[in-house]
Scaffold this motif. Structure first.
Motif, short mmCIF file in Angstrom:
data_model
loop_
_atom_site.label_atom_id
_atom_site.label_comp_id
_atom_site.label_asym_id
_atom_site.label_seq_id
_atom_site.Cartn_x
_atom_site.Cartn_y
_atom_site.Cartn_z
N ALA A 165 1.03 -1.13 0.07
CA ALA A 165 0.09 -0.10 -0.02
C ALA A 165 0.92 1.21 -0.08
O ALA A 165 0.46 2.29 -0.48
N ASP A 166 2.02 1.27 0.95
CA ASP A 166 3.05 2.36 0.62
C ASP A 166 3.38 2.61 -0.46
O ASP A 166 3.74 3.66 -0.86
N MET A 167 4.05 1.44 -1.19
CA MET A 167 4.50 1.77 -2.48
C MET A 167 3.74 2.18 -3.67
O MET A 167 4.08 3.01 -4.38
N VAL A 168 2.28 1.77 -3.52
CA VAL A 168 1.10 2.07 -4.48
C VAL A 168 1.05 3.76 -4.21
O VAL A 168 1.02 4.61 -5.16
N LEU A 169 1.08 4.29 -3.06
CA LEU A 169 0.86 5.45 -2.78
C LEU A 169 2.07 6.36 -3.29
O LEU A 169 1.72 7.46 -4.06
N HIS A 170 3.27 5.89 -3.08
CA HIS A 170 4.60 6.75 -3.62
C HIS A 170 4.55 6.76 -5.02
O HIS A 170 4.93 7.77 -5.68
#
Length: 273
Positions: A145-150
């Protein structure tokens, strides 16, 4: 659109040495982590929760190294340091997922040792296999989820013509610095995510080891103390190397004018542990 990876040095004479060094480290990483996974899979004595976390960490380390080193080696062989826009974003995504997963796994392993040493009679009740599986699953979900946001935030940026990355792989902060558009929001999100996720993991590790050390010091037998410390020693070494160098890299990038030195320091948290 393509980015130019400047690598670790601008001296062509050093490239054969860098190639040999990184190829050796990559082969050692793959071989030893595969041996760990195979040993845990086929030895019934090692099929415990502690080794379940260790096998996940080994698999994650293989994936992290594979997302960085092969592209670097190919670039050195071809004498071409270019990487496409899509390839760069893909590499950023994989590195983010595996770095944050490592961050969470190290914290989960510290908690596992805390329960085993400080509450041994409750260990099988607290650390059920289903609970451990969920912990690993949640770690991977948050990392993804953090990767998708960034990545989505990175997609909204426009880039100038000078697309030189002073690094040996596409590192998120270095790529954002090349943007022509306003990247303040991206920088804030990066700092917030780092403090939230890495901070939570570090606090959990510190909490676990404070209680572990306190319990071990109260043990009457030297053999018990030695066994407890030996099970935590290697984990604590990797934790110190991973977090110590990570903080060192970002502090040095804030105070130094040499991004190349920052890239060299990044080897210590992305490849060596």
């Amino acid at each position: 659109m393509e980015f130019l990876l400047l690598g670790l040095t601008d001296n062509p004479a050093l490239e054969p040495l860098i190639f040999s060094l990184f190829l050796s480290m990559y082969l050692v990483t793959i071989l030893r982590n595969l041996l760990i996974i195979l040993a845990i899979s086929f030895d019934s004595h090692l099929q415990t929760l502690m080794y379940f976390f260790l096998s996940n960490l080994s698999l994650n380390d293989i994936c992290l190294s594979t997302s960085i080193i092969p592209k670097m080696l190919v670039n050195i062989l071809r004498q071409n340091q270019m990487i496409t826009y899509t390839g760069c974003l893909t590499q950023i995504g994989f590195v983010l997922v595996f770095v944050y997963t490592e961050n969470f796994l190290l914290a989960v392993m510290a908690y596992d040792r805390y329960v085993a040493i400080c509450h041994p009679l409750m260990y099988t009740i607290i650390m059920k296999p289903s609970v451990c599986f969920r912990l690993v699953l949640v770690s991977q979900f948050i990392s993804t989820a953090d990767m998708v946001l960034h990545t989505l935030m990175l997609l909204r940026l426009s880039f100038c013509t000078d697309l030189q990355i002073p690094h040996f792989f596409c590192e998120l902060a270095q790529v954002i610095r090349l943007a022509c558009s306003d990247a303040l929001t991206d920088d804030i999100v990066i700092l917030f995510a780092a403090f939230l996720f890495a901070g939570a993991a570090i606090c959990g590790i510190i909490f676990s080891y404070v209680h572990i050390v306190s319990s071990v010091l109260r043990m009457p037998s030297k053999e018990g103390k030695h066994k407890a410390f030996s099970t935590c020693g290697s984990h604590l070494s990797v934790v110190s190397l991973f977090y110590g160098t990570s903080f060192g890299v970002y502090i040095s990038s804030a105070v130094t004018d040499s991004p190349r030195k920052t890239a060299v320091a990044s080897v210590m948290y992305s490849v060596v542990p």
